[in-house]
Design an enzyme around this catalytic site. Structure first.
Site, PDB file in Angstrom:
ATOM      1  N   TYR A   5      25.757  88.081  71.196  1.00 48.07           N
ATOM      2  CA  TYR A   5      26.658  86.924  71.152  1.00 48.07           C
ATOM      3  C   TYR A   5      26.891  86.381  72.568  1.00 48.07           C
ATOM      4  O   TYR A   5      26.784  85.169  72.810  1.00 48.07           O
ATOM      5  CB  TYR A   5      27.986  87.331  70.499  1.00 48.07           C
ATOM      6  CG  TYR A   5      29.075  86.291  70.604  1.00 48.07           C
ATOM      7  CD1 TYR A   5      29.008  85.098  69.888  1.00 48.07           C
ATOM      8  CD2 TYR A   5      30.187  86.494  71.425  1.00 48.07           C
ATOM      9  CE1 TYR A   5      30.015  84.134  69.998  1.00 48.07           C
ATOM     10  CE2 TYR A   5      31.189  85.547  71.536  1.00 48.07           C
ATOM     11  CZ  TYR A   5      31.105  84.370  70.823  1.00 48.07           C
ATOM     12  OH  TYR A   5      32.092  83.425  70.923  1.00 48.07           O
TER      13      TYR A   5
ATOM     14  N   GLN B 255      27.941  80.825  65.512  1.00 47.22           N
ATOM     15  CA  GLN B 255      27.976  82.172  64.975  1.00 47.22           C
ATOM     16  C   GLN B 255      28.879  82.907  65.957  1.00 47.22           C
ATOM     17  O   GLN B 255      28.468  83.201  67.079  1.00 47.22           O
ATOM     18  CB  GLN B 255      26.542  82.728  64.938  1.00 47.22           C
ATOM     19  CG  GLN B 255      26.389  84.011  64.147  1.00 47.22           C
ATOM     20  CD  GLN B 255      27.311  85.131  64.566  1.00 47.22           C
ATOM     21  OE1 GLN B 255      28.290  85.454  63.866  1.00 47.22           O
ATOM     22  NE2 GLN B 255      27.092  85.702  65.711  1.00 47.22           N
TER      23      GLN B 255
ATOM     24  N   SER C   8      30.564  78.140  56.643  1.00 50.01           N
ATOM     25  CA  SER C   8      30.066  79.523  56.599  1.00 50.01           C
ATOM     26  C   SER C   8      31.179  80.516  56.918  1.00 50.01           C
ATOM     27  O   SER C   8      31.277  81.560  56.267  1.00 50.01           O
ATOM     28  CB  SER C   8      28.887  79.711  57.555  1.00 50.01           C
ATOM     29  OG  SER C   8      29.211  79.256  58.853  1.00 50.01           O
TER      30      SER C   8
ATOM     31  N   VAL D 298      44.951  90.197  67.552  1.00 46.64           N
ATOM     32  CA  VAL D 298      46.255  89.657  67.143  1.00 46.64           C
ATOM     33  C   VAL D 298      46.239  89.350  65.646  1.00 46.64           C
ATOM     34  O   VAL D 298      47.174  89.696  64.908  1.00 46.64           O
ATOM     35  CB  VAL D 298      46.607  88.375  67.942  1.00 46.64           C
ATOM     36  CG1 VAL D 298      47.924  87.786  67.443  1.00 46.64           C
ATOM     37  CG2 VAL D 298      46.691  88.678  69.434  1.00 46.64           C
TER      38      VAL D 298
ATOM     39  N   ASN E  74      40.613  85.397  74.748  1.00 41.44           N
ATOM     40  CA  ASN E  74      40.914  85.800  73.366  1.00 41.44           C
ATOM     41  C   ASN E  74      41.936  84.845  72.765  1.00 41.44           C
ATOM     42  O   ASN E  74      43.118  84.932  73.103  1.00 41.44           O
ATOM     43  CB  ASN E  74      41.465  87.229  73.325  1.00 41.44           C
ATOM     44  CG  ASN E  74      40.384  88.248  73.587  1.00 41.44           C
ATOM     45  OD1 ASN E  74      39.873  88.337  74.700  1.00 41.44           O
ATOM     46  ND2 ASN E  74      40.007  88.974  72.560  1.00 41.44           N
TER      47      ASN E  74
HETATM   48  N1  LIG Z   1      38.508  82.683  68.607  1.00 40.44           N
HETATM   49  C1  LIG Z   1      38.240  83.135  69.822  1.00 40.44           C
HETATM   50  O1  LIG Z   1      38.963  84.010  70.356  1.00 40.44           O
HETATM   51  C2  LIG Z   1      37.070  82.602  70.607  1.00 40.44           C
HETATM   52  C3  LIG Z   1      36.862  83.124  71.889  1.00 40.44           C
HETATM   53  C4  LIG Z   1      35.784  82.639  72.631  1.00 40.44           C
HETATM   54  C5  LIG Z   1      34.970  81.650  72.124  1.00 40.44           C
HETATM   55  N2  LIG Z   1      35.192  81.155  70.857  1.00 40.44           N
HETATM   56  C6  LIG Z   1      34.292  80.110  70.367  1.00 40.44           C
HETATM   57  O2  LIG Z   1      35.084  79.021  69.901  1.00 40.44           O
HETATM   58  C7  LIG Z   1      34.426  78.377  68.802  1.00 40.44           C
HETATM   59  C8  LIG Z   1      35.332  78.330  67.596  1.00 40.44           C
HETATM   60  O3  LIG Z   1      35.667  79.660  67.247  1.00 40.44           O
HETATM   61  P1  LIG Z   1      36.646  80.041  66.059  1.00 40.44           P
HETATM   62  O4  LIG Z   1      37.388  81.251  66.470  1.00 40.44           O
HETATM   63  O5  LIG Z   1      37.390  78.846  65.625  1.00 40.44           O
HETATM   64  O6  LIG Z   1      35.586  80.502  64.980  1.00 40.44           O
HETATM   65  P2  LIG Z   1      35.461  80.112  63.416  1.00 40.44           P
HETATM   66  O7  LIG Z   1      34.394  81.005  62.880  1.00 40.44           O
HETATM   67  O8  LIG Z   1      36.805  80.116  62.779  1.00 40.44           O
HETATM   68  O9  LIG Z   1      34.950  78.615  63.485  1.00 40.44           O
HETATM   69  C9  LIG Z   1      33.588  78.272  63.574  1.00 40.44           C
HETATM   70  C10 LIG Z   1      33.358  77.151  62.576  1.00 40.44           C
HETATM   71  O10 LIG Z   1      31.988  76.727  62.688  1.00 40.44           O
HETATM   72  C11 LIG Z   1      31.428  76.642  61.393  1.00 40.44           C
HETATM   73  N3  LIG Z   1      29.988  76.914  61.535  1.00 40.44           N
HETATM   74  C12 LIG Z   1      29.415  78.099  61.865  1.00 40.44           C
HETATM   75  N4  LIG Z   1      28.082  77.956  61.905  1.00 40.44           N
HETATM   76  C13 LIG Z   1      27.816  76.658  61.601  1.00 40.44           C
HETATM   77  C14 LIG Z   1      26.626  75.902  61.477  1.00 40.44           C
HETATM   78  N5  LIG Z   1      25.418  76.462  61.675  1.00 40.44           N
HETATM   79  N6  LIG Z   1      26.710  74.592  61.159  1.00 40.44           N
HETATM   80  C15 LIG Z   1      27.933  74.013  60.938  1.00 40.44           C
HETATM   81  N7  LIG Z   1      29.093  74.677  61.032  1.00 40.44           N
HETATM   82  C16 LIG Z   1      29.035  75.998  61.373  1.00 40.44           C
HETATM   83  C17 LIG Z   1      32.146  77.679  60.554  1.00 40.44           C
HETATM   84  O11 LIG Z   1      32.109  77.404  59.163  1.00 40.44           O
HETATM   85  C18 LIG Z   1      33.559  77.600  61.127  1.00 40.44           C
HETATM   86  O12 LIG Z   1      34.339  76.651  60.434  1.00 40.44           O
HETATM   87  C19 LIG Z   1      33.132  79.156  68.576  1.00 40.44           C
HETATM   88  O13 LIG Z   1      32.097  78.505  69.290  1.00 40.44           O
HETATM   89  C20 LIG Z   1      33.423  80.510  69.197  1.00 40.44           C
HETATM   90  O14 LIG Z   1      32.237  81.160  69.586  1.00 40.44           O
HETATM   91  C21 LIG Z   1      36.231  81.610  70.087  1.00 40.44           C
END
Ligand SMILES: NC(=O)c1ccc[n+]([C@@H]2O[C@H](COP(=O)([O-])OP(=O)(O)OC[C@H]3O[C@@H](n4cnc5c(N)ncnc54)[C@H](O)[C@@H]3O)[C@@H](O)[C@H]2O)c1
Length: 311
Positions: A139, A74, A33, A183, A168
């Site tokens: 969120y 999400q 997604s 970033v 972050n």
């Molecule tokens: N990037 C950040 O700064 C950050 C900070 C805090 C927390 N997080 C958490 O870390 C995790 C990874 O984040 P990210 O930055 O890599 O985000 P991202 O959106 O790049 O990765 C999320 C992945 O999950 C998949 N996905 C989403 N909904 C799905 C579903 N229902 N079923 C199967 N797959 C699904 C998406 O296709 C995507 O590949 C998430 O849980 C996010 O909330 C990220």
């Protein structure tokens, strides 16, 4: 070890999988997604599937993981506001489903991605794991409820678990589209020859952690032989962060030599809902499983910018 990564086609997940495949048997379940098919590793077992799909538990059982790293979510704050129902379903019900499927398939550990968003606007910085949680958007609320769902689902099963509150995260493969991290947005703008925009004074601070450090934290905790969920203080919650506050202006200045851009950034009006200060203390992760961040902002921005500029 057999490690299943949900969300393994996303930003953090794909960076993790690319390191894990050299060390372990790796499986990925991702519905693509927000992730990208080109992020999938050819050596990893994989299924394109929603974690809420009724066939999900059978797919987990088919792979048969020893550990599950649950990153699928999400993960957009604006989307959580426009569609809080889907946000809650994926983040809370989805985490419960992943935990139950992992336990049923015989996994012994589930590591789940949480977020600094569970804290909301901090009363103090840096925040510790036992600081008050007061999310300011759907969120943050769903990530906090996901932590509870994970604990409820795995209570009494003997499966160890942890919720990693990432600050972050930045690095190669981050998506700058929509509401990517600052970033990623700055790097994408500079790589495209455009002038990035700073919203507000630029004095707002964030705790920027390089994705390679996040990957190292996950791997260190996979290899940890103790019980993550019972460590003090505050059990399964772990901040994965640098503990440093960097202002957006300082970030812009650190990027200048990397991108060779010395003109002023554009300034626009502050955005409603942006947290003013953020920094998370990660000394617990160091004390419990021996991880600490190693990559300075200056060192992490180089590979990040080069990825965006396709250099
Ligand atoms: N990037 C950040 O700064 C950050 C900070 C805090 C927390 N997080 C958490 O870390 C995790 C990874 O984040 P990210 O930055 O890599 O985000 P991202 O959106 O790049 O990765 C999320 C992945 O999950 C998949 N996905 C989403 N909904 C799905 C579903 N229902 N079923 C199967 N797959 C699904 C998406 O296709 C995507 O590949 C998430 O849980 C996010 O909330 C990220």
């Amino acid at each position: 070890m057999r490690v299943l990564v949900t969300g393994g086609a996303g930003f953090i997940g794909s960076n993790l999988v690319h390191v894990l495949v050299g060390q372990h048997e790796v499986g990925v379940i991702d519905d693509l997604s927000t992730g990208h098919a080109e992020n999938l590793h050819p050596s990893a077992w994989g299924r394109t599937m929603d974690i809420l799909d009724e066939r999900f538990p059978a797919a987990v059982a088919e792979f048969g993981p020893d550990a599950v790293v649950h990153l699928a979510a999400q993960s957009s704050v604006p989307r959580s506001i426009t569609d809080p129902v889907r946000d809650w379903a994926v983040n809370v019900d989805g985490t419960r489903t992943v935990a139950a499927a992992a336990a049923a398939a015989g996994a012994t550990r589930v590591l789940s991605a949480s977020s600094a968003a569970v804290y909301g606007e901090p009363a103090e910085v840096p925040l510790g794991e036992c600081s008050d949680t007061a999310p300011v958007n759907p969120y943050g609320s769903s990530k906090l409820a996901a932590e509870k769902a994970l604990a409820d689902e795995l209570a009494g099963t003997g499966v160890d678990f942890a919720s990693f509150r990432f600050s972050n995260v930045y690095g190669p493969r981050q998506d700058a589209a929509g509401e990517g991290g600052v970033v990623a947005i700055f790097c994408a703008e500079l790589a495209a020859g455009r002038t990035p925009v700073i919203y507000g004074s630029g004095e707002q601070t964030r705790d920027f952690i390089y994705v390679g450090d996040v990957v190292a934290a996950i791997i260190a905790s996979l290899e940890f032989t103790g019980t993550l969920s019972e460590a003090e203080p505050c059990g399964p919650a772990y901040n994965i962060s640098t503990g440093e506050e960097v202002s957006v202006t300082d970030l812009a200045n650190a990027l200048r030599p990397v991108a060779g851009f010395y003109a002023p950034f554009e300034i626009a009006r502050e955005r409603a809902g942006d947290v003013l200060r953020s920094s998370l203390d990660s000394r617990k992760a160091r004390a419990v499983f021996g991880w600490q961040p190693r990559v300075t902002l200056e060192a992490g921005l180089g590979p990040t910018y080069r990825w965006f500029a396709r250099l």
